[in-house]
Design an enzyme around this catalytic site. Structure first.
Site, PDB file in Angstrom:
ATOM      1  N   TYR A 214     -31.924   3.371  25.962  1.00  0.00           N
ATOM      2  CA  TYR A 214     -31.530   2.306  25.036  1.00  0.00           C
ATOM      3  C   TYR A 214     -30.691   1.264  25.765  1.00  0.00           C
ATOM      4  O   TYR A 214     -29.813   1.591  26.569  1.00  0.00           O
ATOM      5  CB  TYR A 214     -30.704   2.903  23.885  1.00  0.00           C
TER       6      TYR A 214
ATOM      7  N   TYR B 271     -34.306   4.603  19.275  1.00  0.00           N
ATOM      8  CA  TYR B 271     -32.913   4.578  18.781  1.00  0.00           C
ATOM      9  C   TYR B 271     -32.291   5.976  18.865  1.00  0.00           C
ATOM     10  O   TYR B 271     -32.222   6.688  17.863  1.00  0.00           O
ATOM     11  CB  TYR B 271     -32.878   4.100  17.324  1.00  0.00           C
TER      12      TYR B 271
ATOM     13  N   ASN C  26     -24.957   3.131  11.869  1.00  0.00           N
ATOM     14  CA  ASN C  26     -24.073   3.127  10.705  1.00  0.00           C
ATOM     15  C   ASN C  26     -24.814   3.122   9.361  1.00  0.00           C
ATOM     16  O   ASN C  26     -24.746   4.081   8.586  1.00  0.00           O
ATOM     17  CB  ASN C  26     -23.154   1.905  10.866  1.00  0.00           C
ATOM     18  N   TRP C  27     -25.550   2.042   9.067  1.00  0.00           N
ATOM     19  CA  TRP C  27     -26.128   1.983   7.713  1.00  0.00           C
ATOM     20  C   TRP C  27     -27.329   2.903   7.590  1.00  0.00           C
ATOM     21  O   TRP C  27     -27.656   3.364   6.499  1.00  0.00           O
ATOM     22  CB  TRP C  27     -26.372   0.550   7.237  1.00  0.00           C
ATOM     23  N   ASP C  28     -27.963   3.223   8.724  1.00  0.00           N
ATOM     24  CA  ASP C  28     -29.028   4.232   8.674  1.00  0.00           C
ATOM     25  C   ASP C  28     -28.454   5.533   8.126  1.00  0.00           C
ATOM     26  O   ASP C  28     -29.013   6.145   7.204  1.00  0.00           O
ATOM     27  CB  ASP C  28     -29.600   4.515  10.072  1.00  0.00           C
TER      28      ASP C  28
ATOM     29  N   GLU D  16     -41.155   2.445  10.973  1.00  0.00           N
ATOM     30  CA  GLU D  16     -39.886   1.701  10.901  1.00  0.00           C
ATOM     31  C   GLU D  16     -40.008   0.564   9.879  1.00  0.00           C
ATOM     32  O   GLU D  16     -39.128   0.345   9.065  1.00  0.00           O
ATOM     33  CB  GLU D  16     -39.547   1.144  12.286  1.00  0.00           C
TER      34      GLU D  16
ATOM     35  N   ASP E 296     -31.782  -7.929  12.462  1.00  0.00           N
ATOM     36  CA  ASP E 296     -31.457  -8.411  13.806  1.00  0.00           C
ATOM     37  C   ASP E 296     -31.961  -9.819  14.150  1.00  0.00           C
ATOM     38  O   ASP E 296     -31.222 -10.632  14.652  1.00  0.00           O
ATOM     39  CB  ASP E 296     -32.002  -7.440  14.859  1.00  0.00           C
TER      40      ASP E 296
ATOM     41  N   TYR F 244     -40.570  -7.735  13.279  1.00  0.00           N
ATOM     42  CA  TYR F 244     -39.262  -7.189  12.935  1.00  0.00           C
ATOM     43  C   TYR F 244     -38.708  -7.754  11.625  1.00  0.00           C
ATOM     44  O   TYR F 244     -39.230  -7.425  10.576  1.00  0.00           O
ATOM     45  CB  TYR F 244     -38.339  -7.454  14.125  1.00  0.00           C
ATOM     46  N   TRP F 245     -37.701  -8.601  11.658  1.00  0.00           N
ATOM     47  CA  TRP F 245     -37.100  -9.083  10.409  1.00  0.00           C
ATOM     48  C   TRP F 245     -37.554 -10.488  10.049  1.00  0.00           C
ATOM     49  O   TRP F 245     -36.927 -11.169   9.265  1.00  0.00           O
ATOM     50  CB  TRP F 245     -35.566  -9.035  10.513  1.00  0.00           C
TER      51      TRP F 245
HETATM   52  C1  GLC Z   1     -32.657  -2.042  14.210  1.00  0.00           C
HETATM   53  C2  GLC Z   1     -32.523  -2.602  12.795  1.00  0.00           C
HETATM   54  C3  GLC Z   1     -31.217  -2.133  12.203  1.00  0.00           C
HETATM   55  C4  GLC Z   1     -31.145  -0.606  12.255  1.00  0.00           C
HETATM   56  C5  GLC Z   1     -31.420  -0.069  13.669  1.00  0.00           C
HETATM   57  C6  GLC Z   1     -31.602   1.441  13.703  1.00  0.00           C
HETATM   58  O1  GLC Z   1     -31.683  -2.563  15.060  1.00  0.00           O
HETATM   59  O2  GLC Z   1     -32.614  -3.982  12.778  1.00  0.00           O
HETATM   60  O3  GLC Z   1     -31.077  -2.589  10.891  1.00  0.00           O
HETATM   61  O4  GLC Z   1     -29.925  -0.144  11.808  1.00  0.00           O
HETATM   62  O5  GLC Z   1     -32.582  -0.646  14.184  1.00  0.00           O
HETATM   63  O6  GLC Z   1     -32.612   1.829  12.825  1.00  0.00           O
END
Ligand code: GLC
Length: 425
Positions: free
Chosen positions: A81, A29, A34-36, A392, A163, A348-349
């Site tokens: 990416y 990544y 954003n939320w990170d 992660e 995701d 993952y999720w």
């Molecule tokens: C993945 C996660 C997402 C996060 C991103 C970067 O896409 O699902 O929640 O923001 O990675 O860490």
């Protein structure tokens, strides 16, 4: 021991610090998410308040004119990416994606200021940030809740931040793959493919991106045009919490209109959350706006609802859900109930533990007086770090670290949890 862990966490943050923003981890990544960033700012704030502010300000500097704050800012070119700017084609000077992510920035700002020894020093920075964050919240309720239900919908699974959650599986069967341009995934060369979303899911992710692109990223049109429209309780709880926090900040700043409107959003949202409650599962559920049905699945999205001020009886029921999950797993909090079909402890999720989720659920349950459960979630979080480092995410059964390594938000959450001095390391 505790100080050691904080130092290790800071080293991870330093490694991923690009000066004015951080990458979640190099390789997998390589941009700003954003939320990170909002959650990472909490970690910075424990030892460098200015740097924390910069993290959020950089994100907000890329807000769209309509108010949306995008999910990724592609600050620098990086081939590693997919899908990059050439797929999104949102036409911005500094490229961004055209979808958003959980609106946790308002909460982060409030927490940083609450903790500051000199909040006055940040007053004007706060005013600028609060105005922008409020514009983002307003955009959500305008474009993602056209029927004014009080809750907003996601139009792409990536917006939820969860995701490949099992929550999206049914809705995804209605997303076609016709006309998806051929592509080569890059994530699977950085991380174990068995831990990542599948190719079938990726085709659908890209179908949606192409569809939105064909509508010229007019965010006023995308909700109604999308075959994927899901109301996620966790996502809404984050937005509601951020609205309440922005309301309090706006009072402090003398921004009366922002305060009133934010309180109104939060009150309507909390009332509407009731429509997502399931007595059968003892938690909140996603609602599929296209099929008009509740999604019958016990994912952590329904437990993240604890992050906003839900009624006390609901918070107590969610604490009970967490206690029941604790009997199924070695480490809280699995992203899906292990007793349900589709659970996969490493993918993952669809099962793994994420520290940011743990942090938010623990925070909400603690505020509701569910201290013992909140403590257990935080203790399990630190046990995972001890065992597997700053990964992660983690397998809730074995604690195995999965996905990318040296992960920024995991490190930030450790600093945050340890600095609150609630848990011993
Ligand atoms: C993945 C996660 C997402 C996060 C991103 C970067 O896409 O699902 O929640 O923001 O990675 O860490």
């Amino acid at each position: 021991m505790k100080q050691d862990l904080i130092e290790q966490a800071k080293a991870v943050m330093r490694k991923n610090d690009c000066g004015t923003y951080t990458v979640p981890t190099h390789g997998l990544y390589p941009f700003q998410w954003n939320w990170d960033s909002a959650l990472v700012a909490l970690g910075f704030a424990c030892y460098d308040e200015d740097r924390a502010w910069t993290e959020i300000e950089t994100l907000l500097a890329h807000q769209w004119e309509d108010g949306m704050v995008p999910h990724i800012v592609f600050h620098k070119h990086d081939d590693g990416y997919f899908p990059g700017p050439d797929v999104w084609r949102t036409g911005r000077a500094v490229p961004t994606t055209g979808i958003t992510q959980p609106a946790v920035a308002g909460f982060a700002l409030r927490r940083i200021l609450d903790r500051s020894s000199n909040p006055e020093r940040f007053r004007e920075r706060a005013r600028a940030a609060v105005r922008k964050i409020h514009a983002w919240h307003d955009w959500f309720y305008r474009t993602r809740d056209p029927q004014q239900t009080g809750l907003v919908a996601l139009i792409h699974p990536w917006e939820a931040g969860r995701d490949n959650s099992i929550d999206w599986d049914d809705a995804f069967t209605r997303v076609p793959t016709d006309g998806v341009e051929p592509f080569k995934r890059r994530d699977t060369s950085h991380a174990n493919p068995a831990h990542r979303p599948t190719d079938e899911q990726y085709k659908r992710y890209i179908y949606l991106v192409q569809l939105f692109r064909s509508l010229n990223w007019d965010t006023a049109k995308l909700h109604d045009a999308s075959p994927f429209r899901v109301v996620d309780p966790g996502f809404n709880a984050i937005l509601i919490r951020a609205c309440s926090d922005v309301a309090d900040l706006a009072d402090w700043l003398g921004e009366g209109q922002i305060a009133r409107q934010s309180r109104d959003f939060a009150a309507k949202g909390i009332a509407a959350m009731e429509t997502l409650w399931s007595d059968k599962l003892g938690q909140y559920l996603c609602f599929d706006r296209v099929s008009n049905t509740l999604v019958q699945g016990a994912s952590v999205g329904g437990i993240m609802a604890a992050f906003c001020a839900i009624p006390a009886a609901r918070a107590a029921a969610l604490a009970q859900r967490v206690r029941a999950l604790a009997e199924q797993v070695e480490y809280l909090l699995p992203s899906h109930d292990p007793r349900e079909p589709g659970f996969d402890s490493k993918r993952y999720w669809r099962g793994p533990v994420w520290l940011i989720v743990n942090y938010m659920v623990a925070d909400g349950l603690r505020a509701a007086g569910e201290t013992a459960v909140a403590d257990q979630i935080e203790t399990d979080s630190l046990r995972l770090i001890d065992k597997g480092g700053f990964a992660e995410y983690y397998d809730p059964m074995t604690g195995e670290p999965c996905g990318g390594g040296s992960f920024t938000w995991t490190a930030a959450m450790v600093i945050e949890m340890l600095s609150a001095r609630r848990v011993a390391a």
